[in-house]
Design an enzyme around this catalytic site. Sequence first.
Site, mmCIF file in Angstrom:
data_model
loop_
_atom_site.group_PDB
_atom_site.id
_atom_site.type_symbol
_atom_site.label_atom_id
_atom_site.label_comp_id
_atom_site.label_asym_id
_atom_site.label_seq_id
_atom_site.Cartn_x
_atom_site.Cartn_y
_atom_site.Cartn_z
ATOM 1 N N ALA A 191 -3.832 7.993 -4.643
ATOM 2 C CA ALA A 191 -2.432 7.578 -4.814
ATOM 3 C C ALA A 191 -2.469 6.114 -5.261
ATOM 4 C CB ALA A 191 -1.683 7.734 -3.500
ATOM 5 N N GLY A 202 0.842 -1.214 0.000
ATOM 6 C CA GLY A 202 0.000 0.000 0.000
ATOM 7 C C GLY A 202 0.858 1.238 0.000
ATOM 8 N N ASN A 203 0.272 2.361 0.341
ATOM 9 C CA ASN A 203 1.057 3.588 0.484
ATOM 10 C C ASN A 203 0.447 4.450 1.587
ATOM 11 O OD1 ASN A 203 -0.890 5.510 -0.781
ATOM 12 N ND2 ASN A 203 -0.539 4.195 -2.558
ATOM 13 N N HIS A 204 1.087 5.581 1.859
ATOM 14 C CA HIS A 204 0.698 6.386 3.028
ATOM 15 C C HIS A 204 -0.515 7.287 2.813
ATOM 16 C CE1 HIS A 204 4.086 5.133 5.349
ATOM 17 N NE2 HIS A 204 4.957 5.522 4.433
#
Length: 402
Positions: free
Chosen positions: A276, A208-210
């Site tokens: 994102a 995943g990402n932030h």
Amino acid sequence: MLKDKKIVLGITGSIAAYKIPFLVRLLIKEGAEVRVIMTPAAVDFVTPLTLSTLSRNTVVVDPFKVATGEWNNHVELGMWADAMVFAPVTANTLGKMVNGIADNFVVTAYLSAKCPVFIVPAMDLDMYNHPSTQKNISTLKSYGNIVVEPQTGELASGLSGPGRMEEPENLVTLLKSYFQKQNDFAGRTILVTAGPTYEAIDPVRFIGNHSSGKMGFAIAAEAAWRGASVILVSGPSCNEIHHPAINRINVVSANEMFSACLEHFPTADITIMAAAVADFTPAKFSSEKIKKNQQDHSLEMKPTPDILKELGSIKKPPQILVGFALETENEIPNAIEKLNAKNLDLIILNSLKDSGAGFNTNTNKVTILDKSGRINRGELKDKREVAADIFDAVKALFSDTK
Ligand code: CTP
């Protein structure tokens, strides 16, 4: 702009209540009709007599004690108001608003609101910074309220920091700008993406990402505020949003987001891709949990579809497509390259180098670039204000095509 607008002004027990008579005067001078309601604690800071004289209306603290009984019904008040402004709002009232604790007329009126609600907190810096207060503010924003964050400066306690109520003049400017922009996107359908995507490795793990989704959710809230009908395609995000004009579609992976966007893009007048999206996904999904019985483990990755680029290739005039660019170097040239490569009308440049901007913050600092070469560098602001700037930039594109 405020002429004949009906404004309910709810006051709670903070020292900043001393500024409210000025606010009432300014609103009346602008031609607004103002009805003041107060919590019992607010009466210790500013008198109902002052406020009824300035507002030219009865002030309600306890609805059962008003002799005339004309408008002291909270439901009626909810139907009457074009906007409700709660100022100043204490930490106590924030908590009551979040939890629906309607033990006074102010919170009852808040719960009966059918109009836009402005919440203007004021308190000491430690109370303001406390996670309970911050969580309540986030929750109230997620319900579609406009929270006017306090200013930083000298506080009544003698301490200095965030907590000063926004000045009455600025609140009036904000209200004017609201009424000016209200419904300026009515009749438009806006597709917005938000949040991260999760790319599954096995049934337990993902990449995943932030991204928190806050920027995309602020865009969806602003779009609904301005009268649009909104399709919000969201990756996994803790954010909540409640508005009758927002249809939220939850997705997990980049591929799922791609399918949802392809489905809704043809009906969208404006598409804003704030998500994102993962650029790569595991080449193979392991249906069983991968065991750690090997020293090294490498993961083969394959690219995900570039959703924005695909939408850019099928875009038909007068559809407007807006992308984001997250850059860490050569920001402007890279953003311009993305704008052209993905056939966008606008690109919103985010730099991770700016403190207070980027992932999981309530604020953002962006530069907005359009296809005609306009570059607009913004200040650090609340994400909702950034969203408003984005819609103003979209509007400027409409006038270009006239
Ligand atoms: N985007 C997308 N699909 C992807 C990747 C990104 O639709 N698979 C969109 C994002 O929502 C954003 C824009 O493309 O609006 C730019 O994303 P960004 O991560 O800045 O750039 P990339 O195009 O992924 O390029 P790079 O990572 O090489 O900078």
